[in-house]
Design an enzyme around this catalytic site. Structure first.
Site, short mmCIF file in Angstrom:
data_model
loop_
_atom_site.label_atom_id
_atom_site.label_comp_id
_atom_site.label_asym_id
_atom_site.label_seq_id
_atom_site.Cartn_x
_atom_site.Cartn_y
_atom_site.Cartn_z
N HIS A 24 0.87 -1.34 -0.18
CA HIS A 24 0.01 0.06 0.08
C HIS A 24 0.87 1.30 -0.03
CE1 HIS A 24 0.60 -1.62 4.02
NE2 HIS A 24 0.59 -0.27 4.42
N HIS A 54 0.61 4.94 1.09
CA HIS A 54 0.09 5.94 1.90
C HIS A 54 0.25 7.40 1.08
CE1 HIS A 54 0.05 3.84 5.94
NE2 HIS A 54 1.10 3.20 5.41
P1 DGP Z 1 1.35 0.35 7.50
O1 DGP Z 1 1.81 0.48 9.17
O2 DGP Z 1 2.29 1.17 6.49
O3 DGP Z 1 1.20 -1.22 7.21
O4 DGP Z 1 -0.24 0.73 7.00
C1 DGP Z 1 -1.20 0.08 7.35
C2 DGP Z 1 -2.49 1.36 7.37
O5 DGP Z 1 -3.68 0.46 7.44
C3 DGP Z 1 -2.51 1.92 8.81
O6 DGP Z 1 -2.29 3.47 8.67
C4 DGP Z 1 -4.05 1.80 9.33
C5 DGP Z 1 -4.54 1.32 8.03
N1 DGP Z 1 -5.64 0.31 8.35
C6 DGP Z 1 -5.63 -0.78 9.30
N2 DGP Z 1 -6.88 -1.32 9.32
C7 DGP Z 1 -7.54 -0.85 8.36
C8 DGP Z 1 -8.81 -1.10 8.05
O7 DGP Z 1 -9.89 -1.94 8.19
N3 DGP Z 1 -9.41 -0.07 7.14
C9 DGP Z 1 -8.56 1.01 6.67
N4 DGP Z 1 -9.19 1.90 5.71
N5 DGP Z 1 -7.40 1.17 7.13
C10 DGP Z 1 -6.92 0.20 8.04
#
Ligand code: DGP
Length: 124
Positions: A110, A112
């Site tokens: 992903h 950001h």
């Molecule tokens: P990272 O730490 O780079 O792996 O980022 C993962 C991101 O995913 C973190 O910023 C929070 C987001 N995240 C975790 N669970 C969910 C979810 O169920 N829905 C959404 N929209 N974001 C989520």
């Protein structure tokens, strides 16, 4: 379309694969044939959107090894998100946390897309 580009290339245990499949809701802001962009559930900036390939790849290097054009799709989708969110001119940050020390918490590539305020450097 080859398998590594398809949403059918999925990990049933993966949170983001579940969002792609509609099994978990996501606040979707942009979608292409190969990518999905949705708002981060824990926003760290006025704009905080996650851009993912629909196919499961653990990180940016794995995705690029499997299909460099797919990685290009993800980056171009991030640019489109920045345009939609109105931060393309003011500037934004693309972040791909990779591995434990970078705090990657979801093992599905992903980017950001962070913006809408002045971002500090270096990151923590
Ligand atoms: P990272 O730490 O780079 O792996 O980022 C993962 C991101 O995913 C973190 O910023 C929070 C987001 N995240 C975790 N669970 C969910 C979810 O169920 N829905 C959404 N929209 N974001 C989520």
């Amino acid at each position: 379309m080859s398998d590594h580009r398809k949403a059918s290339n999925r990990d049933p245990a993966c949170l983001f694969c579940k969002i792609v499949a509609g099994e978990i809701p996501g606040d979707v802001v942009h979608e292409t044939e190969t990518t999905l962009a949705f708002r981060d559930i824990q926003p760290q900036a006025p704009t905080h959107v996650l851009v993912i390939p629909k196919a499961h790849h653990t990180d940016a290097v794995a995705a690029t090894r499997a299909d460099a054009a797919l990685m290009a799709d993800v980056v171009l989708a991030a640019g489109e998100v920045a345009r939609i969110e109105g931060i393309a001119d003011s500037g934004y940050r693309l972040v791909a946390n990779t591995g434990r020390d970078a705090q990657q918490s979801v093992g599905h590539l992903h980017l950001h897309v962070l913006g809408g305020r002045s971002l500090q450097w270096p990151p923590g």
